[in-house]
Design a protein around this motif. Structure first.
Motif, PDB file in Angstrom:
ATOM      1  N   TYR A  49     -18.546  47.670  34.655  1.00 45.66           N
ATOM      2  CA  TYR A  49     -18.921  46.252  33.447  1.00 45.66           C
ATOM      3  C   TYR A  49     -20.478  46.916  32.680  1.00 45.66           C
ATOM      4  O   TYR A  49     -20.776  47.898  32.887  1.00 45.66           O
ATOM      5  N   HIS A  50     -20.963  46.068  31.901  1.00 44.48           N
ATOM      6  CA  HIS A  50     -21.991  46.632  30.865  1.00 44.48           C
ATOM      7  C   HIS A  50     -22.427  45.482  31.373  1.00 44.48           C
ATOM      8  O   HIS A  50     -23.259  45.336  31.800  1.00 44.48           O
ATOM      9  N   SER A  51     -22.506  43.905  29.426  1.00 39.42           N
ATOM     10  CA  SER A  51     -23.176  43.221  30.039  1.00 39.42           C
ATOM     11  C   SER A  51     -23.424  41.890  30.139  1.00 39.42           C
ATOM     12  O   SER A  51     -21.526  41.866  30.544  1.00 39.42           O
ATOM     13  N   PHE A 106     -22.804  49.416  36.552  1.00 40.81           N
ATOM     14  CA  PHE A 106     -23.302  48.903  35.372  1.00 40.81           C
ATOM     15  C   PHE A 106     -23.382  49.219  34.322  1.00 40.81           C
ATOM     16  O   PHE A 106     -24.243  50.632  34.625  1.00 40.81           O
ATOM     17  N   ASP A 107     -22.701  49.744  32.802  1.00 44.21           N
ATOM     18  CA  ASP A 107     -22.984  50.801  32.221  1.00 44.21           C
ATOM     19  C   ASP A 107     -24.134  50.669  30.745  1.00 44.21           C
ATOM     20  O   ASP A 107     -24.660  49.030  30.740  1.00 44.21           O
ATOM     21  N   ASP A 108     -25.346  51.665  30.468  1.00 41.98           N
ATOM     22  CA  ASP A 108     -25.673  51.459  29.265  1.00 41.98           C
ATOM     23  C   ASP A 108     -27.211  50.696  29.655  1.00 41.98           C
ATOM     24  O   ASP A 108     -28.058  51.003  29.168  1.00 41.98           O
ATOM     25  N   GLY A 109     -27.789  50.412  30.398  1.00 41.63           N
ATOM     26  CA  GLY A 109     -28.758  49.839  30.830  1.00 41.63           C
ATOM     27  C   GLY A 109     -29.173  48.668  29.499  1.00 41.63           C
ATOM     28  O   GLY A 109     -30.555  48.711  29.477  1.00 41.63           O
ATOM     29  N   SER A 161     -27.819  58.368  35.810  1.00 47.42           N
ATOM     30  CA  SER A 161     -28.127  58.680  33.847  1.00 47.42           C
ATOM     31  C   SER A 161     -27.212  58.255  33.396  1.00 47.42           C
ATOM     32  O   SER A 161     -25.853  58.215  33.739  1.00 47.42           O
ATOM     33  N   HIS A 162     -27.106  57.709  31.922  1.00 46.34           N
ATOM     34  CA  HIS A 162     -25.721  57.394  30.948  1.00 46.34           C
ATOM     35  C   HIS A 162     -26.540  58.012  29.722  1.00 46.34           C
ATOM     36  O   HIS A 162     -25.703  57.636  28.961  1.00 46.34           O
ATOM     37  N   THR A 163     -27.016  59.748  30.590  1.00 52.30           N
ATOM     38  CA  THR A 163     -27.699  60.384  29.214  1.00 52.30           C
ATOM     39  C   THR A 163     -28.321  59.866  28.402  1.00 52.30           C
ATOM     40  O   THR A 163     -28.950  58.425  28.632  1.00 52.30           O
ATOM     41  N   SER A 165     -28.958  59.282  25.294  1.00 54.77           N
ATOM     42  CA  SER A 165     -28.891  58.969  23.566  1.00 54.77           C
ATOM     43  C   SER A 165     -26.598  58.713  23.389  1.00 54.77           C
ATOM     44  O   SER A 165     -26.540  58.292  22.659  1.00 54.77           O
ATOM     45  N   HIS A 166     -26.223  58.646  24.653  1.00 54.99           N
ATOM     46  CA  HIS A 166     -24.767  57.945  24.536  1.00 54.99           C
ATOM     47  C   HIS A 166     -23.991  58.432  23.739  1.00 54.99           C
ATOM     48  O   HIS A 166     -23.660  58.238  22.854  1.00 54.99           O
ATOM     49  N   GLN A 167     -23.979  60.283  23.456  1.00 53.15           N
ATOM     50  CA  GLN A 167     -23.230  60.949  22.705  1.00 53.15           C
ATOM     51  C   GLN A 167     -21.697  61.529  23.504  1.00 53.15           C
ATOM     52  O   GLN A 167     -22.325  61.092  24.960  1.00 53.15           O
TER      53      GLN A 167
HETATM   54 ZN   LIG Z   1     -21.701  53.307  27.837  1.00 52.21          ZN
END
Ligand SMILES: [Zn+2]
Length: 278
Positions: A49-51, A106-109, A161-163, A165-167
């Motif tokens: 999931y994301h948002s 869930f990705d990105d935070g 962690s999702h790094t 800066s998301h590169q």
């Molecule tokens: Zn992401």
């Protein structure tokens, strides 16, 4: 003589009809078997999931209503959510898990992970992991704050962690990848005061360097996308996930590993495309 000719031709055409009928029955049975085939295998759906928002505002957003419906389905149908530790214990050590297991990630935070997702997870008693992009913390109002991450971690939600800066890691040099993976881990560990054991590659993209660096930095595993199920043969440094979209049949097909729902979803999607072209 006339009668006999008629009898002859009707028996000839009947002879043709038998193989045709057999073929039709076989084709129909195959379609039905495919459609209702349910995988009673050890494959685990790791969901991405994301948002989650009240209203759908972009592709990565799932509505609260649908998300609630999905969690309710999992609860009432006896699904158990696994932590990533439990998933890895199963992959690496063959530790037994419930037959109806699922992993929620869930990705990105996004901030709504605290405001909407977290209360619902608590309500249903489900476990989940949130992969945070660290350069957004306290800097972008749409993303989680330090305090929110602390509270989520304390309540038992796993923070990964999702790094920084998301590169796309596969496009970066070894040194830049190292920095992305090391700095994000250090930032999060400072916030939650415990080890950050897992990471999700942005866009699911990685190369051999990404895996090597992750191992070197002490991550126990890494998650990709690949849209496949996870099982004992899966690469622990590129776990596959299946994206969740705003469609219950698509969701049911993924968690139940049942072609019937997926076929229903695909047929509906096809009709939608055809209708839009008319
Ligand atoms: Zn992401």
């Amino acid at each position: 003589m006339k009668i006999s000719l008629n009898q002859n031709s009707s028996s000839k055409s009947f002879k043709w009809k038998i193989p045709l009928l057999v073929c039709l029955i076989l084709a129909f049975s195959s379609v039905m078997v495919f459609a209702f085939y349910q995988k009673f295998t050890d494959d685990i759906p790791v969901l991405m999931y994301h948002s989650v928002k009240e209203k759908k505002t972009s592709e990565v957003v799932l509505t609260k209503k649908t998300f609630d419906k999905q969690l309710k389905y999992l609860k009432t149908n006896g699904f158990k959510t696994l932590t990533l530790d439990e998933l890895y214990d199963y992959i690496k050590n063959g530790k037994e898990i419930p037959r109806k297991s699922v992993v929620l990630t869930f990705d990105d935070g996004y901030k709504d992970n605290y405001e909407i997702v977290y209360p619902l997870l608590k309500q249903y008693g489900f476990k989940a992991t949130i992969f945070v992009q660290t350069n957004k913390i306290d800097k972008d109002k749409h993303f989680l704050t330090t305090e929110q991450i602390k509270e989520l971690a304390k309540s038992g939600i796993e923070i990964g962690s999702h790094t920084v800066s998301h590169q796309d890691l596969a496009t970066l040099s070894y040194e830049d990848q190292y920095k992305e993976l090391a700095d994000s881990k250090a930032t999060l560990e400072k916030i939650i005061d415990k080890p950050v054991k897992y990471l999700a590659y942005p866009y699911g993209s990685c190369n051999e360097d990404s895996k090597k660096i992750s191992k070197e930095l002490g991550y126990l595993g890494a998650i990709g996308i690949l849209d496949k199920y996870t099982n004992k043969e899966s690469d622990g440094f590129e776990i596959s996930r299946r994206a969740v979209i705003e469609d219950m049949d698509n969701f049911l097909g993924k968690v139940e590993k049942n072609n019937y729902y997926m076929t229903k979803y695909k047929v509906r999607k096809l009709f939608r495309i055809i209708k839009s072209k008319l």
